[in-house]
Design an enzyme around this catalytic site. Structure first.
Site, PDB file in Angstrom:
ATOM      1  N   HIS A 123      40.763  62.536  21.413  1.00  0.00           N
ATOM      2  CA  HIS A 123      40.420  63.952  21.526  1.00  0.00           C
ATOM      3  C   HIS A 123      38.903  64.064  21.326  1.00  0.00           C
ATOM      4  O   HIS A 123      38.315  63.252  20.613  1.00  0.00           O
ATOM      5  CB  HIS A 123      41.170  64.685  20.408  1.00  0.00           C
ATOM      6  CG  HIS A 123      41.108  66.179  20.453  1.00  0.00           C
ATOM      7  ND1 HIS A 123      40.025  66.884  19.986  1.00  0.00           N
ATOM      8  CD2 HIS A 123      42.001  67.106  20.876  1.00  0.00           C
ATOM      9  CE1 HIS A 123      40.265  68.185  20.128  1.00  0.00           C
ATOM     10  NE2 HIS A 123      41.455  68.342  20.670  1.00  0.00           N
ATOM     11  N   ASP A 200      43.199  59.409  13.314  1.00  0.00           N
ATOM     12  CA  ASP A 200      43.336  60.834  13.577  1.00  0.00           C
ATOM     13  C   ASP A 200      44.835  61.139  13.619  1.00  0.00           C
ATOM     14  O   ASP A 200      45.523  60.758  14.575  1.00  0.00           O
ATOM     15  CB  ASP A 200      42.646  61.163  14.905  1.00  0.00           C
ATOM     16  CG  ASP A 200      42.885  62.597  15.363  1.00  0.00           C
ATOM     17  OD1 ASP A 200      43.733  63.290  14.766  1.00  0.00           O
ATOM     18  OD2 ASP A 200      42.230  63.014  16.336  1.00  0.00           O
ATOM     19  N   GLN A 203      48.261  64.579  15.634  1.00  0.00           N
ATOM     20  CA  GLN A 203      49.489  64.648  16.438  1.00  0.00           C
ATOM     21  C   GLN A 203      50.608  63.766  15.899  1.00  0.00           C
ATOM     22  O   GLN A 203      51.662  63.664  16.519  1.00  0.00           O
ATOM     23  CB  GLN A 203      49.183  64.272  17.900  1.00  0.00           C
ATOM     24  CG  GLN A 203      48.217  65.214  18.601  1.00  0.00           C
ATOM     25  CD  GLN A 203      48.799  66.598  18.863  1.00  0.00           C
ATOM     26  OE1 GLN A 203      50.004  66.823  18.754  1.00  0.00           O
ATOM     27  NE2 GLN A 203      47.941  67.547  19.184  1.00  0.00           N
ATOM     28  N   LYS A 226      48.925  72.558  12.964  1.00  0.00           N
ATOM     29  CA  LYS A 226      49.819  71.802  13.865  1.00  0.00           C
ATOM     30  C   LYS A 226      51.075  71.353  13.128  1.00  0.00           C
ATOM     31  O   LYS A 226      51.975  70.751  13.698  1.00  0.00           O
ATOM     32  CB  LYS A 226      49.077  70.577  14.416  1.00  0.00           C
ATOM     33  CG  LYS A 226      47.896  70.949  15.328  1.00  0.00           C
ATOM     34  CD  LYS A 226      47.287  69.723  15.929  1.00  0.00           C
ATOM     35  CE  LYS A 226      45.934  69.987  16.556  1.00  0.00           C
ATOM     36  NZ  LYS A 226      45.986  70.717  17.831  1.00  0.00           N
ATOM     37  N   CYS A 365      41.028  68.691  25.913  1.00  0.00           N
ATOM     38  CA  CYS A 365      39.942  68.175  25.063  1.00  0.00           C
ATOM     39  C   CYS A 365      39.900  66.656  25.079  1.00  0.00           C
ATOM     40  O   CYS A 365      39.673  66.016  24.040  1.00  0.00           O
ATOM     41  CB  CYS A 365      40.074  68.678  23.624  1.00  0.00           C
ATOM     42  SG  CYS A 365      39.921  70.444  23.482  1.00  0.00           S
TER      43      CYS A 365
END
Ligand code: PLP
Length: 406
Positions: A123, A200, A203, A226, A365
């Site tokens: 991202h 990261d 997600q 999220k 993104c």
């Protein structure tokens, strides 16, 4: 425990909405998730009954707000199995977590000619902060390539690591391809070269359990919104030995021990990285979201969403002529990016919206990933814990209907 999606749905008032006279089918969970009642009510309740600034007050409300805020830190620690609450830094979200790290890590560790490794499927928020830091320090960004199927090339990754490598930064799950990266292996290899790793987790955290001690990553970033929590709150996890060494990112209140015009000393962890009034309402609500998720059971959530993802991928592939799904067949999380024939992603998204189906379209993104795939954008359906097989049916029927119009 049986997973009862219909009773789960009742916890989310927004799911009862009609869009253009049709039931809302919300499939944009990768961008943000809807909030269960308990999260919103926790925020209202704290504003109505507790609200006071944290940490500096002797009065009752301030202490109560502080207790809630710090209990939330402990909830986050348990959720990701960090060793200590000193390793949990509250931020505004994944983006701020990565910017914090890029600044602080860059200041301490990076000099001219050094290298930072990122992957081809990051991202923008795990690319641009590193580019900015590299520009400041005269360092160089290196990229782990990926296969056409959307999997990282581990043989190429190993070749990138050398004496100049300072940090590896990689997403746990791709927000475009759904690829679940073999981060444990990436971390093991980096550590064998003496290189720390940032994962990261924007997600991954909403979809399956993560364990900092098992992964052994040095840094991990994720966002509350999220994760069925509120906007404006996120987390940077860092191993204590790293956070101890890194310099602060922003200066101000909370992050100091003593200030004089001659000499300022910094607060202990994690406050050294939390300048200014924290969003203590959001941290409390994030803890409620985590309690909600763990109450359902992360394994149940994972199984439910995997079932939806498999079911959707099969039906889309089998029943829609010219369907092109991006991302690997295996190790694929609850995100499906697709294109149908040469129908523009924006047209598909706009027409699905008229059917009440909310998907995301565009580059998500991740422009470098789009370049790698040789496309401008995709349509992305991303599932959450409240989605159903009937909603997948609505999506597939919707795609077929739109495809017939072209
Ligand atoms: N990383 C990944 C993989 C994402 O999907 C996102 C958001 O879509 C981010 C980082 C940025 O998260 P936020 O906008 O909450 O900071």
């Amino acid at each position: 425990m049986m997973y009862d999606v219909n009773s789960v749905r009742e916890d989310f008032p927004i799911l009862a909405r009609q869009i253009y006279g049709k039931p809302l089918v919300y499939l944009d969970n990768g961008a943000t998730t809807q909030k269960p009642r308990c999260v919103v009510e926790a925020m209202v309740d704290e504003y109505y009954n507790v609200n006071a600034n944290v940490h500096r007050g002797v009065h009752f409300l301030s202490q109560q707000a502080t207790d809630l805020h710090e209990a939330s830190r402990e909830t986050v620690r348990r959720f990701i199995n960090a060793r200590s609450v000193n390793e949990i830094v509250f931020t505004r979200g994944t983006t701020e977590s990565i910017n914090l790290l890029a600044f602080s890590f860059g200041e301490l560790m990076v000099k001219e000619g050094d290298e930072i490794v990122v992957s081809a499927m990051e991202h923008h928020s795990n690319i641009v902060p590193w580019q900015m830091m590299c520009a400041r320090k005269g360092a160089v960004l290196k990229v782990i390539p990926m296969t056409d199927e959307g999997e990282l090339q581990l043989d190429e990754y190993v070749k990138l690591l050398n004496a100049k490598t300072r940090l590896v930064c990689c997403t746990h799950v791709s927000n475009v391809l759904g690829t679940v990266n073999p981060v444990k292996e990436l971390i093991r290899v980096a550590h064998a070269h003496g290189v720390p790793v940032l994962i990261d987790g924007a997600q991954s955290t909403p979809h399956f359990a993560v364990d900092m001690q098992d992964l052994d990553c040095d840094f991990f970033a994720f966002s509350g919104h999220k994760l069925y929590g509120p906007t404006g709150i996120g987390v940077l996890y860092g191993k204590e030995e790293w956070l101890d060494r890194l310099p602060p990112y922003q200066g101000g209140g909370e992050m100091i021990k003593n200030v004089s015009f001659d000499l300022t000393t910094y607060n202990e962890l994690p406050y050294k990285f939390e300048a200014g009034t924290p969003d203590y309402i959001a941290s409390h609500a994030l803890a409620k979201a985590i309690d909600y998720l763990t109450g359902l059971g992360m394994d149940n959530v994972f199984r439910h969403e995997q079932d939806l993802t498999r079911y959707a991928m099969e039906r889309m592939q089998d029943e829609v002529e010219g369907m092109r799904i991006f991302g690997p067949a295996e190790h694929h999380d609850a995100v499906i990016s697709f294109l149908v024939r040469d129908i523009h992603h924006l047209d598909m998204g706009t027409l699905l919206d008229r059917l009440g189906i909310a998907v995301r379209t565009g580059h998500h993104c991740a422009e470098p990933l789009m370049h790698r795939l040789g496309i401008e954008g995709t349509v992305r359906a991303s599932f959450g814990l409240y989605n159903t097989r009937q909603e997948v049916d609505a999506l597939v029927e919707g795609i077929k209907r739109v495809a017939q119009m072209f």
